[in-house]
Design a protein around this motif. Structure first.
Motif, PDB file in Angstrom:
ATOM      1  N   ARG A  46       0.811  -1.210   0.000  1.00 23.10           N
ATOM      2  CA  ARG A  46       0.000   0.000   0.000  1.00 23.10           C
ATOM      3  C   ARG A  46       0.854   1.274   0.000  1.00 23.10           C
ATOM      4  O   ARG A  46       0.347   2.363   0.241  1.00 23.10           O
ATOM      5  N   LEU A  47       2.121   1.124  -0.296  1.00 14.37           N
ATOM      6  CA  LEU A  47       2.969   2.278  -0.599  1.00 14.37           C
ATOM      7  C   LEU A  47       2.835   2.666  -2.065  1.00 14.37           C
ATOM      8  O   LEU A  47       3.315   3.714  -2.477  1.00 14.37           O
ATOM      9  N   GLU A  48       2.222   1.815  -2.855  1.00 17.53           N
ATOM     10  CA  GLU A  48       2.015   2.089  -4.277  1.00 17.53           C
ATOM     11  C   GLU A  48       0.683   2.800  -4.475  1.00 17.53           C
ATOM     12  O   GLU A  48      -0.233   2.650  -3.667  1.00 17.53           O
ATOM     13  N   MET A  49       0.559   3.547  -5.552  1.00 16.38           N
ATOM     14  CA  MET A  49      -0.640   4.343  -5.810  1.00 16.38           C
ATOM     15  C   MET A  49      -1.479   3.823  -6.971  1.00 16.38           C
ATOM     16  O   MET A  49      -2.520   4.395  -7.278  1.00 16.38           O
ATOM     17  N   ASP A  50      -1.090   2.728  -7.606  1.00 15.98           N
ATOM     18  CA  ASP A  50      -1.738   2.292  -8.842  1.00 15.98           C
ATOM     19  C   ASP A  50      -3.243   2.069  -8.694  1.00 15.98           C
ATOM     20  O   ASP A  50      -4.030   2.493  -9.537  1.00 15.98           O
ATOM     21  N   TYR A  51      -3.671   1.439  -7.631  1.00 19.78           N
ATOM     22  CA  TYR A  51      -5.096   1.160  -7.444  1.00 19.78           C
ATOM     23  C   TYR A  51      -5.886   2.441  -7.147  1.00 19.78           C
ATOM     24  O   TYR A  51      -7.031   2.588  -7.588  1.00 19.78           O
ATOM     25  N   ILE A  52      -5.287   3.369  -6.433  1.00 21.27           N
ATOM     26  CA  ILE A  52      -5.949   4.642  -6.139  1.00 21.27           C
ATOM     27  C   ILE A  52      -6.038   5.497  -7.405  1.00 21.27           C
ATOM     28  O   ILE A  52      -7.077   6.099  -7.685  1.00 21.27           O
ATOM     29  N   ILE A  53      -4.971   5.525  -8.178  1.00 22.42           N
ATOM     30  CA  ILE A  53      -4.965   6.283  -9.437  1.00 22.42           C
ATOM     31  C   ILE A  53      -6.068   5.771 -10.362  1.00 22.42           C
ATOM     32  O   ILE A  53      -6.802   6.555 -10.966  1.00 22.42           O
ATOM     33  N   GLN A  54      -6.195   4.457 -10.475  1.00 15.92           N
ATOM     34  CA  GLN A  54      -7.227   3.890 -11.339  1.00 15.92           C
ATOM     35  C   GLN A  54      -8.623   4.294 -10.867  1.00 15.92           C
ATOM     36  O   GLN A  54      -9.473   4.681 -11.667  1.00 15.92           O
ATOM     37  N   ALA A  55      -8.863   4.242  -9.565  1.00  8.53           N
ATOM     38  CA  ALA A  55     -10.177   4.613  -9.029  1.00  8.53           C
ATOM     39  C   ALA A  55     -10.463   6.098  -9.264  1.00  8.53           C
ATOM     40  O   ALA A  55     -11.601   6.471  -9.589  1.00  8.53           O
ATOM     41  N   ILE A  56      -9.467   6.960  -9.119  1.00 10.22           N
ATOM     42  CA  ILE A  56      -9.658   8.398  -9.357  1.00 10.22           C
ATOM     43  C   ILE A  56     -10.008   8.648 -10.822  1.00 10.22           C
ATOM     44  O   ILE A  56     -10.918   9.431 -11.130  1.00 10.22           O
ATOM     45  N   LYS A  57      -9.312   7.992 -11.721  1.00 14.66           N
ATOM     46  CA  LYS A  57      -9.583   8.184 -13.158  1.00 14.66           C
ATOM     47  C   LYS A  57     -11.000   7.743 -13.522  1.00 14.66           C
ATOM     48  O   LYS A  57     -11.682   8.407 -14.321  1.00 14.66           O
TER      49      LYS A  57
END
Length: 186
Positions: free
Chosen positions: A58-69
Protein backbone atom coordinates in the motif's frame (compact mmCIF):
# COMPACT_ATOMS: atom_id res chain seq x y z
CA UNK A 1 -0.52 -10.47 -1.37
CA UNK A 2 -2.03 -8.17 1.24
CA UNK A 3 -4.60 -9.68 3.56
CA UNK A 4 -7.28 -7.32 2.21
CA UNK A 5 -7.59 -7.02 -1.59
CA UNK A 6 -6.41 -3.73 -3.06
CA UNK A 7 -9.36 -1.34 -3.11
CA UNK A 8 -10.37 2.29 -3.09
CA UNK A 9 -13.65 4.18 -3.08
CA UNK A 10 -13.67 7.57 -4.77
CA UNK A 11 -16.50 10.09 -5.00
CA UNK A 12 -16.09 13.08 -7.32
CA UNK A 13 -18.91 15.60 -6.87
CA UNK A 14 -19.40 19.38 -6.77
CA UNK A 15 -15.72 20.01 -7.58
CA UNK A 16 -14.69 18.00 -4.52
CA UNK A 17 -13.06 14.59 -4.30
CA UNK A 18 -13.26 12.11 -1.45
CA UNK A 19 -11.01 9.05 -1.40
CA UNK A 20 -11.41 6.13 0.99
CA UNK A 21 -8.42 3.82 0.80
CA UNK A 22 -6.04 1.84 2.91
CA UNK A 23 -2.82 3.61 1.99
CA UNK A 24 0.46 4.10 3.76
CA UNK A 25 1.00 7.52 2.14
CA UNK A 26 -2.25 9.52 2.01
CA UNK A 27 -0.41 12.74 1.11
CA UNK A 28 0.73 11.09 -2.12
CA UNK A 29 -2.88 10.15 -2.89
CA UNK A 30 -3.73 13.87 -2.66
CA UNK A 31 -0.90 14.75 -5.07
CA UNK A 32 -2.04 12.09 -7.54
CA UNK A 33 -5.65 13.32 -7.30
CA UNK A 34 -4.57 16.93 -7.91
CA UNK A 35 -2.66 15.89 -11.04
CA UNK A 36 -5.54 13.81 -12.43
CA UNK A 37 -8.48 16.09 -11.60
CA UNK A 38 -6.93 19.56 -11.57
CA UNK A 39 -8.59 20.20 -8.21
CA UNK A 40 -6.97 22.27 -5.50
CA UNK A 41 -5.61 20.39 -2.49
CA UNK A 42 -8.29 21.95 -0.28
CA UNK A 43 -11.00 20.17 -2.33
CA UNK A 44 -9.51 16.70 -1.88
CA UNK A 45 -10.00 14.60 1.24
CA UNK A 46 -8.39 11.23 1.88
CA UNK A 47 -10.07 9.02 4.45
CA UNK A 48 -7.46 6.45 5.44
CA UNK A 49 -9.21 3.23 6.33
CA UNK A 50 -8.00 0.65 8.80
CA UNK A 51 -5.68 -1.84 7.17
CA UNK A 52 -3.17 -4.44 8.09
CA UNK A 53 -0.82 -6.93 6.59
CA UNK A 54 -0.01 -5.15 3.33
CA UNK A 55 3.77 -5.39 3.88
CA UNK A 56 4.66 -2.41 1.68
CA UNK A 57 2.06 -3.00 -1.07
CA UNK A 58 0.00 0.00 0.00
CA UNK A 59 2.97 2.28 -0.60
CA UNK A 60 2.01 2.09 -4.28
CA UNK A 61 -0.64 4.34 -5.81
CA UNK A 62 -1.74 2.29 -8.84
CA UNK A 63 -5.10 1.16 -7.44
CA UNK A 64 -5.95 4.64 -6.14
CA UNK A 65 -4.96 6.28 -9.44
CA UNK A 66 -7.23 3.89 -11.34
CA UNK A 67 -10.18 4.61 -9.03
CA UNK A 68 -9.66 8.40 -9.36
CA UNK A 69 -9.58 8.18 -13.16
CA UNK A 70 -12.82 6.18 -13.22
CA UNK A 71 -14.53 8.58 -10.77
CA UNK A 72 -13.47 11.56 -12.87
CA UNK A 73 -15.36 10.04 -15.82
CA UNK A 74 -18.47 9.43 -13.69
CA UNK A 75 -18.94 12.59 -11.59
CA UNK A 76 -21.61 12.36 -8.92
CA UNK A 77 -21.38 8.58 -8.61
CA UNK A 78 -19.31 6.96 -5.87
CA UNK A 79 -16.92 4.43 -7.39
CA UNK A 80 -15.68 1.41 -5.45
CA UNK A 81 -12.78 -0.37 -7.09
CA UNK A 82 -11.61 -3.74 -5.78
CA UNK A 83 -8.89 -5.73 -7.48
CA UNK A 84 -9.01 -9.51 -7.46
CA UNK A 85 -5.90 -11.35 -6.29
CA UNK A 86 -5.12 -12.11 -9.93
CA UNK A 87 -5.35 -8.44 -10.90
CA UNK A 88 -3.13 -7.42 -8.00
CA UNK A 89 -0.53 -10.00 -8.95
CA UNK A 90 -0.41 -8.80 -12.56
CA UNK A 91 0.01 -5.18 -11.42
CA UNK A 92 2.68 -6.03 -8.88
CA UNK A 93 6.33 -5.03 -8.96
CA UNK A 94 9.27 -7.39 -8.91
CA UNK A 95 11.80 -7.85 -6.16
CA UNK A 96 15.22 -7.09 -7.67
CA UNK A 97 17.81 -9.73 -8.33
CA UNK A 98 20.79 -9.80 -6.06
CA UNK A 99 24.13 -11.48 -5.75
CA UNK A 100 26.22 -12.14 -2.68
CA UNK A 101 29.75 -13.31 -1.97
CA UNK A 102 30.37 -14.74 1.47
CA UNK A 103 33.74 -15.62 3.02
CA UNK A 104 34.47 -16.57 6.61
CA UNK A 105 37.31 -17.55 8.88
CA UNK A 106 36.18 -20.56 10.91
CA UNK A 107 37.72 -22.08 14.01
CA UNK A 108 36.26 -25.05 15.91
CA UNK A 109 33.21 -24.96 13.62
CA UNK A 110 32.49 -21.37 14.67
CA UNK A 111 32.87 -18.39 12.31
CA UNK A 112 35.27 -15.81 13.72
CA UNK A 113 35.16 -13.24 10.90
CA UNK A 114 32.68 -12.92 8.07
CA UNK A 115 33.23 -10.96 4.85
CA UNK A 116 29.92 -10.36 3.05
CA UNK A 117 29.59 -8.52 -0.26
CA UNK A 118 26.12 -7.81 -1.60
CA UNK A 119 24.90 -6.22 -4.82
CA UNK A 120 21.29 -5.67 -5.75
CA UNK A 121 18.79 -3.26 -7.17
CA UNK A 122 17.44 -0.41 -5.09
CA UNK A 123 13.76 -0.88 -4.28
CA UNK A 124 13.58 2.58 -2.71
CA UNK A 125 15.03 4.33 -5.76
CA UNK A 126 12.56 2.55 -8.04
CA UNK A 127 9.56 3.17 -5.80
CA UNK A 128 10.41 6.79 -4.97
CA UNK A 129 10.92 7.44 -8.69
CA UNK A 130 7.35 6.30 -9.37
CA UNK A 131 6.17 8.80 -6.76
CA UNK A 132 8.33 11.61 -8.14
CA UNK A 133 10.39 11.78 -4.94
CA UNK A 134 14.20 11.55 -4.93
CA UNK A 135 15.51 8.65 -2.86
CA UNK A 136 17.43 9.87 0.16
CA UNK A 137 20.76 8.20 0.74
CA UNK A 138 21.68 4.56 0.23
CA UNK A 139 19.01 1.89 0.19
CA UNK A 140 19.50 -0.04 3.43
CA UNK A 141 16.87 -2.58 2.34
CA UNK A 142 19.56 -4.21 0.17
CA UNK A 143 21.46 -5.26 3.29
CA UNK A 144 18.60 -5.42 5.79
CA UNK A 145 18.92 -9.13 6.52
CA UNK A 146 22.71 -8.84 6.88
CA UNK A 147 22.29 -6.75 10.05
CA UNK A 148 20.60 -9.69 11.71
CA UNK A 149 23.36 -11.66 13.39
CA UNK A 150 21.99 -14.98 14.70
CA UNK A 151 25.50 -16.28 15.48
CA UNK A 152 26.39 -13.17 17.52
CA UNK A 153 29.50 -12.61 15.41
CA UNK A 154 31.91 -10.01 16.69
CA UNK A 155 33.28 -9.07 13.28
CA UNK A 156 31.30 -8.69 10.09
CA UNK A 157 32.79 -6.90 7.11
CA UNK A 158 29.92 -5.75 4.92
CA UNK A 159 30.01 -4.07 1.53
CA UNK A 160 26.86 -3.34 -0.47
CA UNK A 161 26.34 -1.90 -3.92
CA UNK A 162 23.02 -0.67 -5.34
CA UNK A 163 22.63 -1.52 -9.01
CA UNK A 164 20.38 -0.29 -11.79
CA UNK A 165 20.55 -3.19 -14.17
CA UNK A 166 20.51 -3.01 -17.95
CA UNK A 167 17.37 -5.17 -17.86
CA UNK A 168 15.49 -2.72 -15.64
CA UNK A 169 16.50 0.24 -17.81
CA UNK A 170 15.74 -1.44 -21.13
CA UNK A 171 12.45 -3.06 -20.17
CA UNK A 172 11.04 -0.59 -17.62
CA UNK A 173 10.90 -3.23 -14.89
CA UNK A 174 9.65 -1.70 -11.66
CA UNK A 175 10.96 -3.00 -8.38
CA UNK A 176 8.94 -3.09 -5.17
CA UNK A 177 8.98 -4.42 -1.66
CA UNK A 178 8.45 -8.06 -0.76
CA UNK A 179 4.84 -8.79 0.01
CA UNK A 180 5.83 -10.47 3.23
CA UNK A 181 7.31 -9.69 6.60
CA UNK A 182 10.99 -8.76 6.49
CA UNK A 183 13.74 -10.88 7.98
CA UNK A 184 13.56 -10.92 11.74
CA UNK A 185 15.82 -12.06 14.50
CA UNK A 186 14.19 -14.84 16.46
Amino acid sequence: APMEPMNATVWFRNDKLDIWAGTQIPTQAVKEAMAITGLDESNIRVHTTLMGGSFGRRLEMDYIIQAIKIAKEAPGSPIKLTWTREEDTTHDNYRPMGIARFKAIVSNDEPLVVDLQLAGGSVNTSQMGRLGIPAAGPDIAIVQAAWINPMELNTIELQAIALRTIFQSAHGVQWGHHKMVSSMKA
